[in-house]
Design an enzyme around this catalytic site. Structure first.
Site, PDB file in Angstrom:
ATOM      1  N   GLU A  91       0.795  -1.225   0.000  1.00 33.51           N
ATOM      2  CA  GLU A  91       0.000   0.000   0.000  1.00 33.51           C
ATOM      3  C   GLU A  91       0.831   1.281   0.000  1.00 33.51           C
ATOM      4  OE1 GLU A  91      -3.848  -2.167   1.924  1.00 33.51           O
ATOM      5  OE2 GLU A  91      -2.954  -0.557   3.079  1.00 33.51           O
ATOM      6  N   CYS A 106       3.618   8.389   0.915  1.00 36.99           N
ATOM      7  CA  CYS A 106       4.046   7.414   1.919  1.00 36.99           C
ATOM      8  C   CYS A 106       4.160   6.067   1.210  1.00 36.99           C
ATOM      9  CB  CYS A 106       3.011   7.384   3.043  1.00 36.99           C
ATOM     10  SG  CYS A 106       3.342   6.119   4.281  1.00 36.99           S
ATOM     11  N   CYS A 117       5.912  -4.906  15.507  1.00 30.78           N
ATOM     12  CA  CYS A 117       5.513  -3.935  16.535  1.00 30.78           C
ATOM     13  C   CYS A 117       4.060  -4.271  16.902  1.00 30.78           C
ATOM     14  CB  CYS A 117       5.606  -2.505  15.999  1.00 30.78           C
ATOM     15  SG  CYS A 117       7.258  -2.071  15.454  1.00 30.78           S
ATOM     16  N   CYS A 120       0.868  -2.383  15.379  1.00 29.96           N
ATOM     17  CA  CYS A 120       0.828  -2.115  13.936  1.00 29.96           C
ATOM     18  C   CYS A 120       0.155  -3.255  13.181  1.00 29.96           C
ATOM     19  CB  CYS A 120       2.262  -1.924  13.440  1.00 29.96           C
ATOM     20  SG  CYS A 120       2.389  -1.836  11.645  1.00 29.96           S
ATOM     21  N   CYS A 348      -1.527   6.057   9.941  1.00 37.97           N
ATOM     22  CA  CYS A 348      -0.336   5.367  10.438  1.00 37.97           C
ATOM     23  C   CYS A 348      -0.698   4.074  11.143  1.00 37.97           C
ATOM     24  CB  CYS A 348       0.398   6.270  11.431  1.00 37.97           C
ATOM     25  SG  CYS A 348       1.152   7.652  10.634  1.00 37.97           S
TER      26      CYS A 348
HETATM   27  S1  SF4 Z   1       5.640  -1.747   9.469  1.00 39.71           S
HETATM   28 FE1  SF4 Z   1       4.727  -1.907  11.498  1.00 39.71          FE
HETATM   29  S2  SF4 Z   1       5.692  -3.721  12.417  1.00 39.71           S
HETATM   30 FE2  SF4 Z   1       6.974  -3.068  10.707  1.00 39.71          FE
HETATM   31  S3  SF4 Z   1       8.507  -1.695  11.605  1.00 39.71           S
HETATM   32 FE3  SF4 Z   1       6.831  -0.400  10.860  1.00 39.71          FE
HETATM   33  S4  SF4 Z   1       5.495  -0.141  12.661  1.00 39.71           S
HETATM   34 FE4  SF4 Z   1       6.853  -1.892  13.110  1.00 39.71          FE
END
Ligand code: SF4
Length: 368
Positions: A91, A106, A117, A120, A348
């Site tokens: 994306e 982006c 993370c 996320c 985000c």
């Molecule tokens: S895409 Fe998501 S899981 Fe991967 S580094 Fe970035 S914030 Fe962390």
């Protein structure tokens, strides 16, 4: 037989060497390729025929397939899902800037992400693959070619889409060189930000190869021992060491790094967490002589790859305000990042692989 070299993933110098053509010719061809021309349509009157034929024999032109495009009803954000030859979507978000007709893009650097993370959506997918140079460049090309208003142009690029860019550092560096090449899209490297969860070898690689590019680092939680709970990468690269690597780049380049801090209700939004962040910032200023730009990101609740909601909530407005005040009391201003496109999953941390169902709603290709 033609190789599988993709021409839009080469710099003019690389094109000249690989095709054995004069650099001036390679530069003209690079410019046309980056701006969307198809080789058979390029007239030999402007490019020597022998050079054109050599480039045609060298490699192929490829374009990303536009799988889906969604415009926000809340703001002028547009989210695109593109796919490369393996059909796996990734994306891209077009972000309007303050000045009319200027956009930031982006971009994704990987399909999925291995960094995991906890807050996320992309992190729940695991890593499928790294994007190729031409696939990174192609996201910006497609957005640029979709800008029809006079004077409209892509002003900046931020590597904050799907994936950890510094886990694919060599290709990200190559893509930035192409995007910033004056004969191509000519995006100023100072308007390109690489955001990382904190991969120190990658930070050093970018700092050395592209000193003018800006770095962003996801702080997560500035308190010793707390960051690991939401950012497992901290087990390998501790925040103190990450900030040292970022600081060395800042000292060398003179550019303030962006510290991105995603506020998670009841997790990292307490006055103690704000104090810890301010103390880290003060230590950074003392050691490197540059103030970080602290960017607070209100969390967008989101479901992971399995459809289940991630266990985090957005901090309330009064908690956010108190957090800002705590920072300010210690001498650090902050900006609250407007994280737009929330209704289209463009904000985000919301980028996640499209479901099979959504993937079948194909739209025609955006580019050419
Ligand atoms: S895409 Fe998501 S899981 Fe991967 S580094 Fe970035 S914030 Fe962390």
């Amino acid at each position: 037989m033609k190789s599988d070299v993709v021409l839009s993933g080469l710099l003019p110098e690389e094109l000249a060497e690989a095709a054995d053509i004069p650099l001036s010719c390679a530069r003209r061809l690079f410019s046309r390729i980056q701006k969307g021309s198809v080789l058979p349509e390029i007239s030999p009157s402007t490019i020597r025929r022998v050079s054109l034929d050599r480039v045609k024999a060298l490699g192929v032109q490829r374009e990303l397939r536009l799988v889906e495009q969604a415009a926000s009803s809340l703001d002028p954000f547009i989210k695109y899902a593109f796919a490369g030859p393996d059909d796996k979507p990734f994306e891209t978000v077009r972000i309007p800037l303050e000045k009319t007709g200027r956009y930031s893009v982006c971009v994704s650097s990987q399909v999925g992400c291995a960094i995991a993370c906890r807050f996320c959506a992309t992190g729940t997918m695991g890593l499928t693959r790294n994007l190729e140079v031409w696939e990174i460049v192609g996201q910006v090309q497609a957005v640029s070619q979709g800008l029809t208003a006079p004077q409209a142009r892509v002003h900046g690029v931020v590597f904050q889409g799907m994936g950890e860019p510094l886990a694919n550092a060599a290709r990200v560096i190559a893509a930035i060189r192409i995007l910033s090449e004056p004969a191509g899209l000519a995006i100023d490297q100072r308007n390109i930000t690489v955001c990382t969860s904190g991969l120190i070898p990658g930070i050093r690689a970018v700092a050395e190869a592209l000193p003018n590019v800006r770095l962003g680092v996801s702080i997560g939680d500035a308190r010793e021992g707390k960051r690991q709970a939401i950012m497992p990468i901290d087990e390998t690269y501790r925040l103190t060491d990450v900030l040292r690597a970022v600081g060395e780049h800042a000292r060398g380049s003179g550019y303030a790094p962006m510290w991105a801090y995603t506020l998670l209700a009841g997790v990292n939004d307490s006055p103690e967490a704000a104090t810890a962040l301010a103390e880290r910032a003060a230590a950074f200023v003392q050691e490197f002589g540059i103030r970080p730009r602290i960017s607070l990101i209100p969390y967008n609740p989101v479901a992971g790859n399995d459809g289940r909601q991630l266990p985090f909530e957005r901090s309330g407005a009064s908690v956010l305000e108190l957090f800002r005040e705590q920072l300010l009391a210690k001498g650090f201003g902050s900006i609250v990042r407007y994280s737009g496109g929330g209704d289209i999953g463009a904000a985000c941390g919301q980028l996640v692989q499209l479901s099979e169902k959504r993937r079948t709603r194909e739209l025609p290709s955006a580019s050419r």
